[in-house]
Design a protein around this motif. Structure first.
Motif, mmCIF file in Angstrom:
data_model
loop_
_atom_site.group_PDB
_atom_site.id
_atom_site.type_symbol
_atom_site.label_atom_id
_atom_site.label_comp_id
_atom_site.label_asym_id
_atom_site.label_seq_id
_atom_site.Cartn_x
_atom_site.Cartn_y
_atom_site.Cartn_z
ATOM 1 N N LEU A 1 -4.610 27.692 18.827
ATOM 2 C CA LEU A 1 -6.462 27.847 18.795
ATOM 3 C C LEU A 1 -6.594 26.506 19.870
ATOM 4 O O LEU A 1 -7.476 26.519 20.552
ATOM 5 C CB LEU A 1 -6.941 27.336 17.452
ATOM 6 N N ALA A 2 -5.748 25.431 19.763
ATOM 7 C CA ALA A 2 -5.914 24.117 20.600
ATOM 8 C C ALA A 2 -6.334 24.854 22.281
ATOM 9 O O ALA A 2 -6.772 24.478 22.824
ATOM 10 C CB ALA A 2 -4.672 23.287 20.678
ATOM 11 N N GLU A 3 -5.137 25.524 22.458
ATOM 12 C CA GLU A 3 -4.987 26.049 23.885
ATOM 13 C C GLU A 3 -6.264 27.003 24.134
ATOM 14 O O GLU A 3 -6.919 26.846 25.199
ATOM 15 C CB GLU A 3 -3.774 26.837 24.039
ATOM 16 N N ARG A 4 -6.445 27.868 23.196
ATOM 17 C CA ARG A 4 -7.675 29.117 23.520
ATOM 18 C C ARG A 4 -8.981 28.208 23.513
ATOM 19 O O ARG A 4 -9.864 28.362 24.228
ATOM 20 C CB ARG A 4 -7.631 29.985 22.463
ATOM 21 N N LEU A 5 -9.134 27.367 22.413
ATOM 22 C CA LEU A 5 -10.575 26.733 22.659
ATOM 23 C C LEU A 5 -10.608 25.622 23.666
ATOM 24 O O LEU A 5 -11.753 25.496 24.233
ATOM 25 C CB LEU A 5 -10.749 25.849 21.277
ATOM 26 N N GLY A 6 -9.466 25.157 24.232
ATOM 27 C CA GLY A 6 -9.638 24.206 25.079
ATOM 28 C C GLY A 6 -9.909 24.895 26.643
ATOM 29 O O GLY A 6 -10.274 24.102 27.553
ATOM 30 N N THR A 7 -9.960 26.058 26.659
ATOM 31 C CA THR A 7 -9.949 26.961 28.120
ATOM 32 C C THR A 7 -11.285 27.858 27.901
ATOM 33 O O THR A 7 -11.719 28.411 28.740
ATOM 34 C CB THR A 7 -8.801 27.748 28.239
ATOM 35 N N TRP B 1 -20.106 26.413 28.712
ATOM 36 C CA TRP B 1 -21.281 26.725 27.945
ATOM 37 C C TRP B 1 -21.155 27.312 26.420
ATOM 38 O O TRP B 1 -21.640 26.988 25.316
ATOM 39 C CB TRP B 1 -22.076 27.703 28.581
ATOM 40 N N ARG B 2 -19.695 27.958 26.385
ATOM 41 C CA ARG B 2 -19.561 28.510 25.252
ATOM 42 C C ARG B 2 -19.162 27.550 24.168
ATOM 43 O O ARG B 2 -19.380 27.671 22.791
ATOM 44 C CB ARG B 2 -18.489 29.556 25.058
ATOM 45 N N ALA B 3 -18.387 26.217 24.551
ATOM 46 C CA ALA B 3 -17.937 25.135 23.702
ATOM 47 C C ALA B 3 -19.189 24.300 23.408
ATOM 48 O O ALA B 3 -19.290 23.890 22.234
ATOM 49 C CB ALA B 3 -17.106 24.433 24.605
ATOM 50 N N ALA B 4 -20.059 24.374 24.304
ATOM 51 C CA ALA B 4 -21.439 23.479 23.922
ATOM 52 C C ALA B 4 -22.369 24.290 23.266
ATOM 53 O O ALA B 4 -23.185 23.838 22.383
ATOM 54 C CB ALA B 4 -22.094 23.371 25.164
ATOM 55 N N LEU B 5 -22.370 25.647 23.040
ATOM 56 C CA LEU B 5 -23.325 26.461 22.334
ATOM 57 C C LEU B 5 -23.443 26.210 20.839
ATOM 58 O O LEU B 5 -24.776 26.040 20.275
ATOM 59 C CB LEU B 5 -23.040 28.149 22.411
ATOM 60 N N PRO B 6 -22.404 26.190 19.979
ATOM 61 C CA PRO B 6 -22.650 25.727 18.336
ATOM 62 C C PRO B 6 -23.247 24.509 18.340
ATOM 63 O O PRO B 6 -24.142 24.318 17.559
ATOM 64 C CB PRO B 6 -20.976 25.912 18.239
ATOM 65 N N TRP C 1 -13.385 18.209 22.418
ATOM 66 C CA TRP C 1 -11.981 18.839 22.473
ATOM 67 C C TRP C 1 -12.045 19.616 23.805
ATOM 68 O O TRP C 1 -11.179 19.280 24.700
ATOM 69 C CB TRP C 1 -11.384 19.645 21.594
ATOM 70 N N ARG C 2 -12.959 20.244 24.029
ATOM 71 C CA ARG C 2 -13.146 20.974 25.496
ATOM 72 C C ARG C 2 -13.221 20.221 26.442
ATOM 73 O O ARG C 2 -12.898 20.240 27.470
ATOM 74 C CB ARG C 2 -14.355 22.006 25.228
ATOM 75 N N THR C 3 -13.985 19.091 26.243
ATOM 76 C CA THR C 3 -14.191 18.102 27.523
ATOM 77 C C THR C 3 -12.923 17.313 27.426
ATOM 78 O O THR C 3 -12.705 17.088 28.868
ATOM 79 C CB THR C 3 -15.295 16.918 26.903
ATOM 80 N N THR C 4 -12.165 17.155 26.808
ATOM 81 C CA THR C 4 -11.174 16.280 26.942
ATOM 82 C C THR C 4 -9.902 17.057 27.579
ATOM 83 O O THR C 4 -9.059 16.684 28.175
ATOM 84 C CB THR C 4 -10.336 15.683 25.534
ATOM 85 N N MET C 5 -9.982 18.562 27.285
ATOM 86 C CA MET C 5 -8.970 19.575 27.891
ATOM 87 C C MET C 5 -9.303 19.467 29.379
ATOM 88 O O MET C 5 -8.421 19.483 30.371
ATOM 89 C CB MET C 5 -9.011 20.821 27.324
ATOM 90 N N GLN D 1 -1.657 15.636 26.667
ATOM 91 C CA GLN D 1 -2.460 14.621 27.260
ATOM 92 C C GLN D 1 -3.977 14.475 26.680
ATOM 93 O O GLN D 1 -4.503 13.702 26.718
ATOM 94 C CB GLN D 1 -2.530 14.829 28.739
ATOM 95 N N ALA D 2 -4.283 15.732 26.504
ATOM 96 C CA ALA D 2 -5.876 15.957 26.141
ATOM 97 C C ALA D 2 -5.868 15.487 24.587
ATOM 98 O O ALA D 2 -6.926 14.738 24.170
ATOM 99 C CB ALA D 2 -6.096 17.436 25.772
ATOM 100 N N ILE D 3 -4.903 15.435 23.591
ATOM 101 C CA ILE D 3 -4.508 14.920 22.529
ATOM 102 C C ILE D 3 -4.960 13.320 22.512
ATOM 103 O O ILE D 3 -5.451 12.732 21.843
ATOM 104 C CB ILE D 3 -3.382 15.450 21.692
ATOM 105 N N ALA D 4 -4.179 12.953 23.511
ATOM 106 C CA ALA D 4 -4.075 11.165 23.709
ATOM 107 C C ALA D 4 -5.560 10.883 24.184
ATOM 108 O O ALA D 4 -6.141 9.750 23.647
ATOM 109 C CB ALA D 4 -3.112 10.900 24.762
ATOM 110 N N ILE D 5 -6.051 11.597 25.143
ATOM 111 C CA ILE D 5 -7.457 11.129 25.608
ATOM 112 C C ILE D 5 -8.652 11.434 24.658
ATOM 113 O O ILE D 5 -9.354 10.812 24.257
ATOM 114 C CB ILE D 5 -7.815 12.074 26.848
#
Length: 386
Positions: A219-225, A229-234, A276-280, A21-25
């Motif tokens: 990595l899709a699952e790991r980065l999606g969870t 703040w960690r996803a936004a930091l880079p 990606w983190r947002t869509t997950m 679902q995250a891929i579609a979104i």
């Protein structure tokens, strides 16, 4: 044959919710962002230059550079991520045949439609548009041979993506270290800004192999969870440097070309991670079902939104004014939604008249009983198309 460092059971499994679902979104959000990149301004190049540094110029730059341009990297990653499953299910010959039908054929059809409608309207004096050129001009606008077309500037992504698909049966069998090497060479290609014509946008190859690696190593699952703040930091760390290079002192990027290219690449990757983190997260919310219903039109929107920009946006812009006018910022911000509405109406009309044509123009996503996005259906019945 799978690469020795790829767990066979994992490569053969279908995508798991909410990743599917995250891929579609993500596809829907990314393509809406691409609409901003190609948004109507009503200005020629010299007129745009005269507005450099203005509030509206900064608004446009912020939306496009910091958000809109994250779309192609994430779309490329998603395509690479889906490739391994697709190849395991179909085999190389069926896979390549399917990609020719769902990527190459729509590109050619939409380029032909754009040439007829937009050049025709320009010839009749209805809009300001390119006029028919020589044989090389036609070839570039139909096939994106040596550059992006003058009308459908977005289809060069499909051109490069199809070439990556041709290499996918080999790429999917390489060990991860070889994929890392190929990705590294593609990054050097991007930073060096070499025009080799094999790929017009070599960053697509970089992110495509990143997607294969992401599938191979979960990595899709790991980065999606990740924590938000960690996803936004880079993204938060690289954006100030991006802004300084682009804005400070009239644009230091012109004096540090390779550094600017490297920072731009890092910005796009960081933005892709954040999206990606947002869509997950969105995939777990009730709003996901509504977004998934719209996703079936996402590819059609990608292919048709330049028709909206050439043929309809100037008429709306007559009332709002071009960039620099008081009404333009609102028009600019809502253009993705207007283009989506245009794409949906056009798609539904074509589906009603000729489901087979809708099937071809949408790369198999519309027409012929395609009642919903594959990601919106139960997973057991999903039929994935890139």
């Amino acid at each position: 044959m799978l690469p020795p460092d790829a767990p066979a059971w994992r490569m053969a499994q279908p995508p798991l919710l909410p990743v599917s679902q995250a891929i579609a979104i993500a596809r829907l959000i990314c393509i809406l962002g691409i609409v901003w990149v190609h948004g109507w301004t009503g200005l020629a190049g010299d007129e745009m230059a005269a507005l450099a540094g203005s509030g509206q110029d900064l608004l446009r730059w912020t939306v496009i550079e910091l958000f809109g341009r994250s779309a192609v990297p994430l779309l490329s990653i998603v395509s690479g991520w889906l490739v391994a499953h697709s190849l395991a299910k179909r085999g190389a010959r069926r896979f390549l045949s399917a990609k020719a039908r769902t990527v190459l054929v729509p590109m050619l059809l939409w380029n032909a439609i754009a040439l007829v409608l937009v050049v025709g309207a320009g010839t009749l004096g209805l809009i300001r548009a390119p006029l028919l050129g020589d044989a090389r001009w036609i070839a570039d606008n139909m096939l994106d041979l040596t550059r992006a077309g003058d009308i459908n500037v977005q289809t060069n992504f499909l051109r490069d993506l199809f070439l990556c698909m041709l290499a996918a049966p080999l790429l999917a069998r390489l060990r991860s270290r070889w994929l890392l090497l190929i990705g590294g060479l593609a990054a050097v290609w991007v930073v060096g800004a070499w025009q080799l014509y094999l790929l017009l946008r070599p960053g697509i190859l970089l992110f495509f192999v990143t997607g294969i690696l992401a599938r191979r190593h979960d990595l899709a699952e790991r980065l999606g969870t990740l924590a938000a703040w960690r996803a936004a930091l880079p993204f938060a760390l690289v954006v100030p440097l991006k802004i300084w290079l682009s804005v400070h002192g009239g644009g230091a990027a012109s004096h540090h070309v390779m550094l600017a290219a490297a920072v731009d690449l890092a910005t796009r990757a960081a933005a892709a991670l954040l999206v990606w983190r947002t869509t997950m997260g969105l995939a777990r919310w009730p709003v996901a079902s509504r977004l998934l219903r719209l996703e079936r039109y996402a590819f059609f929107l990608f292919c048709s939104h330049l028709l909206f920009m050439w043929l309809l946006a100037p008429a709306i812009g007559h009332f709002t004014g071009p960039m620099g006018g008081a009404g333009w910022p609102i028009f600019f911000l809502v253009q993705p939604l207007l283009a989506l509405g245009f794409a949906m109406l056009l798609a539904q009309a074509i589906e009603a008249i000729s489901p087979g044509t809708a099937d071809l123009l949408s790369g198999g996503r519309l027409g012929r009983d395609q009642a919903a996005s594959p990601a919106a259906r139960p997973l057991a019945h999903a039929h994935w198309k890139l």
